[in-house]
Design an enzyme around this catalytic site. Structure first.
Site, short mmCIF file in Angstrom:
data_model
loop_
_atom_site.label_atom_id
_atom_site.label_comp_id
_atom_site.label_asym_id
_atom_site.label_seq_id
_atom_site.Cartn_x
_atom_site.Cartn_y
_atom_site.Cartn_z
N ASP A 12 96.57 33.85 15.37
CA ASP A 12 95.53 34.24 14.41
C ASP A 12 94.19 34.29 15.13
O ASP A 12 94.04 33.70 16.21
CB ASP A 12 95.47 33.25 13.23
CG ASP A 12 94.43 33.66 12.20
OD1 ASP A 12 94.38 34.86 11.84
OD2 ASP A 12 93.66 32.81 11.73
N SER A 13 93.23 34.94 14.49
CA SER A 13 91.88 34.98 15.06
C SER A 13 91.26 33.58 15.09
O SER A 13 90.31 33.34 15.83
CB SER A 13 91.00 35.90 14.21
OG SER A 13 90.85 35.37 12.91
N CYS A 75 97.98 36.88 10.85
CA CYS A 75 96.65 37.42 10.58
C CYS A 75 96.83 38.80 9.98
O CYS A 75 97.46 39.68 10.60
CB CYS A 75 95.89 37.50 11.91
SG CYS A 75 94.27 38.28 11.76
N GLU A 162 85.67 29.07 9.19
CA GLU A 162 85.52 28.77 10.63
C GLU A 162 84.34 27.82 10.89
O GLU A 162 84.34 27.07 11.84
CB GLU A 162 85.35 30.07 11.43
CG GLU A 162 86.61 30.93 11.49
CD GLU A 162 87.72 30.35 12.36
OE1 GLU A 162 87.42 29.75 13.41
OE2 GLU A 162 88.90 30.48 11.97
N CYS A 196 94.52 37.28 3.34
CA CYS A 196 93.93 36.83 4.61
C CYS A 196 94.40 35.38 4.74
O CYS A 196 94.29 34.60 3.79
CB CYS A 196 92.42 36.90 4.57
SG CYS A 196 91.63 36.05 5.96
N HIS A 198 93.25 32.91 6.16
CA HIS A 198 92.22 31.87 6.03
C HIS A 198 92.03 31.44 4.57
O HIS A 198 91.58 30.32 4.31
CB HIS A 198 90.86 32.37 6.53
CG HIS A 198 90.68 32.36 8.02
ND1 HIS A 198 91.37 33.18 8.86
CD2 HIS A 198 89.86 31.61 8.81
CE1 HIS A 198 90.99 32.96 10.11
NE2 HIS A 198 90.08 32.00 10.10
N1 DGL Z 1 93.25 35.19 9.17
C1 DGL Z 1 92.78 36.56 9.40
C2 DGL Z 1 93.46 37.48 8.39
O1 DGL Z 1 94.50 37.12 7.83
C3 DGL Z 1 91.30 36.55 9.39
C4 DGL Z 1 90.69 37.68 10.10
C5 DGL Z 1 89.30 37.44 10.62
O2 DGL Z 1 89.16 36.83 11.66
O3 DGL Z 1 88.36 37.98 9.99
O4 DGL Z 1 93.03 38.59 8.16
#
Ligand code: DGL
Length: 289
Positions: A12-13, A75, A162, A196, A198
């Site tokens: 993931d990011s 992600c 984050e 998402c 997150h």
């Molecule tokens: N967890 C990522 C997703 O599902 C987040 C993407 C981001 O870094 O903006 O899209």
């Protein structure tokens, strides 16, 4: 890291993929996992197609290089913008026996059985919304326009997670604003997809705002069940994945901050390592096998 183990890679990011990893580990406790969070370059959701593809490709090649044969893009943004190109162009050249899977398809497959009104709301990053992946996949799966989809981009939600601003009035403001805007588009919406990874980390705040008759869908359990099913249907991949029950975390940012965020995994003997992501030359990858 030793090449003797072949963990399942989860990418993931940033921290969002932990909500997916948690459910996967619950279902597959014996497998080895590498979790890679590109915290130094998060968020991906506001970045261009080319950049998300480049960053995701670097992460996948790194995980392959570290011994993963199967990588899950935990992600939605990376799944929306990079998955198809990786599957169609990169994997066949790198190693046709490796696999990369995303989170959008398994989530979409669940939607028809969850909505009664056939009116669905999607909360996602700007990148995922602009890619139109959810409406397109929903149309494919439901065979037309049977399900009405509305999307809302929530560009502040990933930075809130984050930056550890989850329980603040600022977070509450943005969450209320984006959810209200989505629900106001269509009073028949009965299902909201947190598209998402997150967003489940903001669930406490989300629940306060979403009216009780609307079902909120998180992806963790759905993706975990879909991975279990994938491994059953692909015994050759299952046989390659090693099963020592280990869990290692890699972050492109601070180890200390990551340890705090991933404390849920403490009882697994949390091991966090720093990693630097750049393009790993493909010939290096091939030579290392
Ligand atoms: N967890 C990522 C997703 O599902 C987040 C993407 C981001 O870094 O903006 O899209």
């Amino acid at each position: 890291m030793t090449q003797d183990i072949h963990p399942i890679g989860i990418f993931d990011s940033g921290y969002g993929g932990l909500t997916i990893l948690k459910e996967i580990v619950n279902k597959l406790p014996d497998y080895d996992f590498y979790y890679l969070g590109d915290n130094a370059r998060t968020p991906y959701g506001t970045r261009s197609y080319d950049i998300v593809y480049q960053y995701t490709r670097e992460a996948v090649i790194k995980l392959f290089d570290m011994g993963c044969h199967l990588v899950i893009l935990a992600c939605n943004t990376a799944s929306a913008k990079a998955l198809r190109t990786l599957q169609q162009n990169d994997i066949p050249r790198i190693d046709p026996n490796r696999r990369v899977l995303g989170v959008i398809r398994p989530s979409v497959e669940k939607i028809p059985e969850l909505t009664r009104t056939r009116h669905v709301g999607i909360l996602a990053t700007t990148g995922t919304v602009l890619s139109d992946s959810y409406p397109m996949e929903i149309r494919k799966i439901s065979g037309g326009n049977d399900i009405i989809t509305h999307q809302e981009a929530c560009p502040m939600w990933v930075p809130i997670v984050e930056n550890n601003e989850i329980d603040t009035p600022g977070a509450a403001y943005f969450i209320r604003k984006d959810i209200t805007r989505l629900i106001d588009k269509d009073p028949l919406i009965d299902t909201l997809v947190l598209a998402c990874t997150h967003y489940p980390l903001l669930l406490k705040q989300i629940i306060k705002i979403v009216p009780g008759h609307i079902r909120i869908i998180s992806q963790g359990k759905i993706v975990a069940a879909s991975l279990v099913d994938y491994l059953k249907r692909h015994p050759e991949m299952d046989a390659v994945c090693t099963k020592n029950g280990t869990l290692n975390f890699f972050t492109t940012e601070s180890i200390r901050t990551f340890e705090e965020k991933a404390e849920f995994f403490l009882n697994h003997g949390l091991r966090v390592h720093h990693i630097h992501l750049t393009e790993t030359p493909i010939h290096n990858l091939i030579c290392s096998r």
